[in-house]
Design an enzyme around this catalytic site. Structure first.
Site, PDB file in Angstrom:
ATOM      1  N   ASP A  30       0.842  -1.191   0.000  1.00  0.00           N
ATOM      2  CA  ASP A  30       0.000   0.000   0.000  1.00  0.00           C
ATOM      3  C   ASP A  30       0.884   1.251   0.000  1.00  0.00           C
ATOM      4  O   ASP A  30       1.903   1.322   0.688  1.00  0.00           O
ATOM      5  CB  ASP A  30      -0.910  -0.004   1.245  1.00  0.00           C
ATOM      6  CG  ASP A  30      -2.065   0.973   1.111  1.00  0.00           C
ATOM      7  OD1 ASP A  30      -3.211   0.519   0.975  1.00  0.00           O
ATOM      8  OD2 ASP A  30      -1.819   2.206   1.126  1.00  0.00           O
ATOM      9  N   GLN A  94     -14.567   2.624   1.289  1.00  0.00           N
ATOM     10  CA  GLN A  94     -13.826   2.235   0.084  1.00  0.00           C
ATOM     11  C   GLN A  94     -13.512   3.467  -0.756  1.00  0.00           C
ATOM     12  O   GLN A  94     -14.410   4.262  -1.058  1.00  0.00           O
ATOM     13  CB  GLN A  94     -14.652   1.234  -0.740  1.00  0.00           C
ATOM     14  CG  GLN A  94     -13.918   0.712  -1.961  1.00  0.00           C
ATOM     15  CD  GLN A  94     -14.708  -0.362  -2.709  1.00  0.00           C
ATOM     16  OE1 GLN A  94     -15.876  -0.613  -2.400  1.00  0.00           O
ATOM     17  NE2 GLN A  94     -14.082  -0.985  -3.690  1.00  0.00           N
ATOM     18  N   HIS A 100     -10.276  -5.186  -3.353  1.00  0.00           N
ATOM     19  CA  HIS A 100      -8.949  -5.457  -2.791  1.00  0.00           C
ATOM     20  C   HIS A 100      -9.084  -5.877  -1.343  1.00  0.00           C
ATOM     21  O   HIS A 100      -9.961  -5.399  -0.621  1.00  0.00           O
ATOM     22  CB  HIS A 100      -8.028  -4.230  -2.900  1.00  0.00           C
ATOM     23  CG  HIS A 100      -8.625  -2.947  -2.399  1.00  0.00           C
ATOM     24  ND1 HIS A 100      -9.534  -2.210  -3.126  1.00  0.00           N
ATOM     25  CD2 HIS A 100      -8.446  -2.273  -1.233  1.00  0.00           C
ATOM     26  CE1 HIS A 100      -9.885  -1.141  -2.436  1.00  0.00           C
ATOM     27  NE2 HIS A 100      -9.238  -1.151  -1.277  1.00  0.00           N
ATOM     28  N   HIS A 102      -7.092  -5.669   2.105  1.00  0.00           N
ATOM     29  CA  HIS A 102      -5.956  -5.090   2.835  1.00  0.00           C
ATOM     30  C   HIS A 102      -5.410  -6.161   3.775  1.00  0.00           C
ATOM     31  O   HIS A 102      -6.183  -6.822   4.482  1.00  0.00           O
ATOM     32  CB  HIS A 102      -6.410  -3.935   3.739  1.00  0.00           C
ATOM     33  CG  HIS A 102      -6.870  -2.708   3.043  1.00  0.00           C
ATOM     34  ND1 HIS A 102      -6.073  -1.598   2.891  1.00  0.00           N
ATOM     35  CD2 HIS A 102      -8.063  -2.393   2.473  1.00  0.00           C
ATOM     36  CE1 HIS A 102      -6.755  -0.639   2.273  1.00  0.00           C
ATOM     37  NE2 HIS A 102      -7.965  -1.096   2.016  1.00  0.00           N
TER      38      HIS A 102
HETATM   39  P1  AMP Z   1      -9.772   1.520   0.320  1.00  0.00           P
HETATM   40  O1  AMP Z   1     -10.000   2.764   1.125  1.00  0.00           O
HETATM   41  O2  AMP Z   1     -10.134   0.261   1.009  1.00  0.00           O
HETATM   42  O3  AMP Z   1     -10.405   1.644  -1.055  1.00  0.00           O
HETATM   43  O4  AMP Z   1      -8.211   1.421   0.128  1.00  0.00           O
HETATM   44  C1  AMP Z   1      -7.508   1.905  -0.971  1.00  0.00           C
HETATM   45  C2  AMP Z   1      -6.051   1.793  -0.617  1.00  0.00           C
HETATM   46  O5  AMP Z   1      -5.313   1.897  -1.807  1.00  0.00           O
HETATM   47  C3  AMP Z   1      -5.542   2.871   0.327  1.00  0.00           C
HETATM   48  O6  AMP Z   1      -4.986   2.252   1.485  1.00  0.00           O
HETATM   49  C4  AMP Z   1      -4.477   3.602  -0.491  1.00  0.00           C
HETATM   50  O7  AMP Z   1      -3.383   3.992   0.276  1.00  0.00           O
HETATM   51  C5  AMP Z   1      -4.108   2.558  -1.516  1.00  0.00           C
HETATM   52  N1  AMP Z   1      -3.610   3.061  -2.775  1.00  0.00           N
HETATM   53  C6  AMP Z   1      -4.163   4.002  -3.568  1.00  0.00           C
HETATM   54  N2  AMP Z   1      -3.434   4.180  -4.682  1.00  0.00           N
HETATM   55  C7  AMP Z   1      -2.394   3.302  -4.594  1.00  0.00           C
HETATM   56  C8  AMP Z   1      -1.283   2.984  -5.442  1.00  0.00           C
HETATM   57  N3  AMP Z   1      -1.090   3.612  -6.604  1.00  0.00           N
HETATM   58  N4  AMP Z   1      -0.416   2.044  -5.016  1.00  0.00           N
HETATM   59  C9  AMP Z   1      -0.600   1.408  -3.838  1.00  0.00           C
HETATM   60  N5  AMP Z   1      -1.628   1.651  -3.021  1.00  0.00           N
HETATM   61  C10 AMP Z   1      -2.509   2.590  -3.387  1.00  0.00           C
END
Ligand code: AMP
Ligand code: ZN
Length: 114
Positions: A30, A94, A100, A102
């Site tokens: 992440d 989200q 995804h 985590h």
């Molecule tokens: P969610 O809030 O469950 O949709 O989580 C999305 C996650 O994606 C967050 O923890 C972000 O930090 C992560 N994220 C967003 N863009 C990227 C990226 N380009 N590479 C890695 N992680 C990302």
């Protein structure tokens, strides 16, 4: 899906710190880690949210969870455990609309979430 950041990561057109890849899944760190270890496991297939998964995705969903736990174990968290999280839509927090999981590990987690 053309405008999806996680589809682009899966295709390799946006860089990521990948820790695992096979024909169905990718796992990568992440960008904004919330624990000493924080990685995401995604299907290569675009599924917007867990609530958009179909019955035909059952095998893929099983593989997604199994891979998440086996990567956590491989990284050394089998004894101490980890938090496996799927946020869904607005109330679930989200922000990226590509399914995804985590995986957070390396510290004790609070419950309930805020
Ligand atoms: P969610 O809030 O469950 O949709 O989580 C999305 C996650 O994606 C967050 O923890 C972000 O930090 C992560 N994220 C967003 N863009 C990227 C990226 N380009 N590479 C890695 N992680 C990302
Ligand atoms: Zn996508």
């Amino acid at each position: 899906m053309s405008n999806c950041i996680f589809c682009k990561i899966a295709e390799g057109t946006i860089p990521s710190k990948k820790i695992y890849e096979d024909e169905d899944l990718v796992a990568f760190h992440d960008l904004n880690p919330q624990a000493p270890a924080h990685f995401l496991v995604i299907p290569k297939k675009h599924i917007s949210t867990i609530m958009d998964a179909q019955q035909s995705d059952i095998q893929l969903l099983g593989k997604l969870l199994y891979t998440a736990q086996s990567l956590a174990a491989k990284l050394g968290y089998e004894q101490t455990g980890a938090r496996f999280v799927i946020n869904c839509k607005d109330d679930g927090g989200q922000t990226v609309h590509h399914l995804h999981v985590h995986v957070l590990a390396g510290r004790a987690m609070d419950w309930p979430p805020g």
